[in-house]
Design an enzyme around this catalytic site. Structure first.
Site, short mmCIF file in Angstrom:
data_model
loop_
_atom_site.label_atom_id
_atom_site.label_comp_id
_atom_site.label_asym_id
_atom_site.label_seq_id
_atom_site.Cartn_x
_atom_site.Cartn_y
_atom_site.Cartn_z
N ARG A 122 -2.75 -5.77 -25.00
CA ARG A 122 -1.89 -5.85 -25.94
C ARG A 122 -0.67 -5.47 -24.23
O ARG A 122 0.11 -4.39 -23.98
CB ARG A 122 -0.92 -4.37 -26.73
CG ARG A 122 -1.11 -4.56 -28.27
CD ARG A 122 -1.40 -5.66 -28.80
NE ARG A 122 -1.04 -5.99 -30.03
CZ ARG A 122 -0.37 -5.43 -31.14
NH1 ARG A 122 -1.23 -4.42 -31.01
NH2 ARG A 122 -0.14 -6.24 -32.10
N GLN A 138 0.43 -11.40 -23.66
CA GLN A 138 1.78 -11.71 -24.26
C GLN A 138 1.58 -12.65 -25.60
O GLN A 138 1.88 -13.12 -26.67
CB GLN A 138 3.36 -10.99 -24.27
CG GLN A 138 3.74 -10.50 -25.20
CD GLN A 138 4.94 -9.76 -24.29
OE1 GLN A 138 5.62 -10.39 -23.14
NE2 GLN A 138 6.17 -8.18 -24.76
N ASP A 154 -0.69 -13.29 -28.01
CA ASP A 154 -0.56 -12.08 -29.13
C ASP A 154 -1.09 -12.33 -30.88
O ASP A 154 0.47 -12.62 -30.79
CB ASP A 154 0.29 -11.13 -28.56
CG ASP A 154 -0.11 -10.06 -29.33
OD1 ASP A 154 -0.62 -9.98 -30.45
OD2 ASP A 154 0.38 -8.64 -29.29
N SER A 167 0.34 -9.56 -33.09
CA SER A 167 1.71 -9.88 -33.14
C SER A 167 2.54 -10.54 -34.02
O SER A 167 3.33 -10.26 -35.02
CB SER A 167 2.40 -9.47 -31.48
OG SER A 167 2.43 -8.35 -31.54
N TYR A 194 -0.94 2.07 -29.04
CA TYR A 194 -1.66 2.00 -30.43
C TYR A 194 -1.70 3.94 -30.98
O TYR A 194 -1.56 4.34 -29.87
CB TYR A 194 -3.34 2.08 -31.20
CG TYR A 194 -2.99 0.25 -31.44
CD1 TYR A 194 -2.47 -0.72 -32.49
CD2 TYR A 194 -4.10 -0.50 -30.13
CE1 TYR A 194 -2.45 -2.20 -32.14
CE2 TYR A 194 -4.18 -2.11 -30.43
CZ TYR A 194 -3.24 -2.01 -30.87
OH TYR A 194 -3.42 -4.24 -30.68
P1 NAD Z 1 0.12 -1.25 -35.71
O1 NAD Z 1 -0.04 -2.82 -36.87
O2 NAD Z 1 -1.65 -1.10 -35.46
O3 NAD Z 1 0.28 -0.09 -36.62
C1 NAD Z 1 1.84 -0.39 -36.91
C2 NAD Z 1 2.70 0.77 -36.96
O4 NAD Z 1 1.86 2.16 -37.68
C3 NAD Z 1 2.65 1.32 -35.25
O5 NAD Z 1 3.57 1.43 -35.01
C4 NAD Z 1 1.81 2.66 -35.62
O6 NAD Z 1 2.48 3.76 -34.46
C5 NAD Z 1 2.85 3.02 -37.02
N1 NAD Z 1 2.37 4.58 -37.45
C6 NAD Z 1 0.51 4.33 -37.02
N2 NAD Z 1 0.21 5.65 -38.24
C7 NAD Z 1 1.12 6.70 -38.98
C8 NAD Z 1 1.71 7.14 -39.39
N3 NAD Z 1 0.69 8.55 -39.83
N4 NAD Z 1 3.14 7.90 -39.59
C9 NAD Z 1 3.96 6.54 -39.57
N5 NAD Z 1 3.87 5.93 -38.55
C10 NAD Z 1 2.47 5.61 -38.36
O7 NAD Z 1 0.67 -1.80 -34.64
P2 NAD Z 1 0.70 -2.86 -34.01
O8 NAD Z 1 2.88 -3.35 -34.87
O9 NAD Z 1 0.06 -3.67 -34.05
O10 NAD Z 1 1.64 -2.19 -32.81
C11 NAD Z 1 1.21 -0.92 -31.93
C12 NAD Z 1 1.61 -1.15 -30.84
O11 NAD Z 1 1.43 -2.36 -29.64
C13 NAD Z 1 3.82 -1.02 -30.46
O12 NAD Z 1 3.62 -0.10 -29.31
C14 NAD Z 1 3.47 -2.02 -30.16
O13 NAD Z 1 5.23 -1.96 -29.45
C15 NAD Z 1 2.24 -2.09 -29.09
N6 NAD Z 1 2.28 -3.78 -28.49
C16 NAD Z 1 2.66 -4.56 -27.19
C17 NAD Z 1 2.27 -5.41 -26.57
C18 NAD Z 1 2.78 -6.10 -25.31
O14 NAD Z 1 2.47 -5.44 -24.30
N7 NAD Z 1 2.36 -7.35 -25.30
C19 NAD Z 1 2.80 -6.53 -28.16
C20 NAD Z 1 2.52 -6.32 -29.57
C21 NAD Z 1 2.29 -4.69 -29.89
#
Ligand code: NAD
Length: 390
Positions: free
Chosen positions: A128, A133, A136, A139, A235
């Site tokens: 990530r 990006q 990805d 996403s 994550y």
């Molecule tokens: P994910 O699908 O793994 O999880 C979904 C969400 O559930 C997350 O925000 C997580 O914090 C939340 N979660 C987990 N347990 C929880 C709980 N007990 N209570 C409440 N919330 C809970 O997450 P994702 O959508 O794949 O994203 C993960 C991270 O990666 C984020 O910070 C996102 O911004 C980041 N990201 C970065 C890039 C990049 O830089 N290129 C791209 C995509 C995502």
């Protein structure tokens, strides 16, 4: 280099790995495309559209696997636990396979893929980072799921989502709560806002508060703090049961006041935490809707049944999986662009450049030469570490 696109075989899957518009970009990078007859039809891309962009249409799946040096799929064996196994005899040593492989799913399946000798790359393992990006796919698919979850909730909800001022009086807007504000959750928040609902978002990672606010939603602050809420990759980290129990207790009131609850909370490689209990569902008003996007990973709601819609005490709980496949035209377009960016990164001068110094290549490479070679996956399945590869 020939890139092959078989038709997706998972029952009901409507996406396709490449769409016609990316073919010229692949051609520029020295890649030809072959497509199984009818592969894109369900997503809205007929064979003629591929042919027009220079792809060759092949009559069946076996022909695609036999012709292609690189096979690209949405759901490869691993993530396709229903029909994916049929691809195993079609794979050959050193053929490249790219797609969703569920690398932290079942050890036996990952080892079976390895056993074919394919060089497989799992899109789920894409770092990530800013550099990765454009590749990805997680996403992209989460965006489609978050969007669709709101439409499904709106469809089932016996209320309007927006505030309406009519000659017959004013309608108050629906209250939507999104639990888990990652990519899918933020898209759900944005979509629900566009439809005029009053939206709240909650996540155990405090870092997302600002993003929730920037979408015009309220951030639900709970007086508990997760220990090291976020890992180095961004994550959420798994918490202990005491934390989850406290979370449920504190979320209870907010859930009870919501007309729609969309849950997306997952932790990589773990069962999804239970955040909405049967008691919490009982406290919701009849007609309320829960869409549990974590259904496939065990669900965030205690009553969720994966792949099903149930109604209990007047509350509808939807545990449908694979929602991205229900927006197949755009989900395929996004996925195809992600794959194209990855392919252009991987293939140079007509050859796969296996540069293991590059974290994009190293982290996505799952199997090679008959072995599971991904360090994270080996550690996850308690397989002994391999000597560093070159
Ligand atoms: P994910 O699908 O793994 O999880 C979904 C969400 O559930 C997350 O925000 C997580 O914090 C939340 N979660 C987990 N347990 C929880 C709980 N007990 N209570 C409440 N919330 C809970 O997450 P994702 O959508 O794949 O994203 C993960 C991270 O990666 C984020 O910070 C996102 O911004 C980041 N990201 C970065 C890039 C990049 O830089 N290129 C791209 C995509 C995502």
């Amino acid at each position: 280099m020939i890139v092959g696109v078989p038709k997706e075989s998972f029952p009901g899957e409507r996406r396709v790995a490449l769409v016609p518009s990316v073919i010229p970009n692949l051609a520029k990078a020295g890649m030809e495309v072959v497509v199984e007859k009818g592969a894109g039809v369900e997503a809205g891309y007929p064979d003629a559209a591929y042919a027009e962009k220079g792809a060759k249409i092949l009559p069946d799946r076996a022909a695609v696997f036999a012709t292609a040096e690189i096979v690209v799929q949405v759901l490869c064996y691993g993530s396709n636990d229903k029909t994916g196994k049929a691809d195993v005899p079609l794979m050959r040593r050193d053929q490249v396979l790219i797609g969703f492989l569920r690398p932290l799913g079942t050890r036996e399946v990952v080892q079976e893929v390895a056993g074919t000798g394919v060089m497989s790359f799992s899109v789920e393992m894409m770092p990530r980072t800013t550099r990765a990006q454009s590749m990805d796919a997680l996403s992209s698919m989460a965006t489609a799921c978050g969007y669709k979850a709101v439409l499904i909730a709106g469809d089932v909800l016996p209320r309007f989502l927006p505030m309406l001022t009519t000659a017959a009086g004013t309608i108050t807007p629906a209250r939507v709560l999104v639990i888990g504000a990652g990519v899918a959750g933020l898209q759900a928040i944005a979509t629900a806002r566009r439809l005029g609902a009053v939206v709240s978002g909650y996540d155990l990672r405090p870092a997302v508060k600002e993003q929730v606010h920037s979408l015009g939603a309220r951030f639900v602050e709970l007086p508990i703090e997760a220990a090291g809420a976020q890992d180095a990759r961004g994550y959420a980290t798994a918490q202990d049961e005491t934390f989850y129990a406290r979370q449920r207790e504190l979320l209870g009131r907010v859930v009870a006041e919501s007309d729609v609850v969309i849950t997306t909370a997952v932790v990589p490689g773990k069962k999804a935490p239970t955040l909405v209990t049967a008691d919490m569902v009982r406290a919701m008003a009849p007609g309320s809707v829960i869409v549990d996007l974590a259904a496939e990973r065990g669900g965030n709601c205690e009553l969720t049944r994966a792949e099903e819609k149930i109604v209990t005490g007047g509350v509808t709980i939807i545990g449908w999986i694979n929602l991205a496949s229900t927006v197949p035209y755009h989900a395929s377009q996004l996925y195809a662009r992600n794959l194209t960016a990855f392919l252009v990164h991987l293939v140079k001068e007509g050859k796969v450049q296996l540069n293991l110094q590059d974290e994009i290549v190293r982290e996505t490479l799952l199997t090679r030469g008959g072995e599971v070679v991904n360090a994270r996956v080996r550690e996850f399945f308690s397989l002994p570490a391999l000597a560093p590869q070159s």
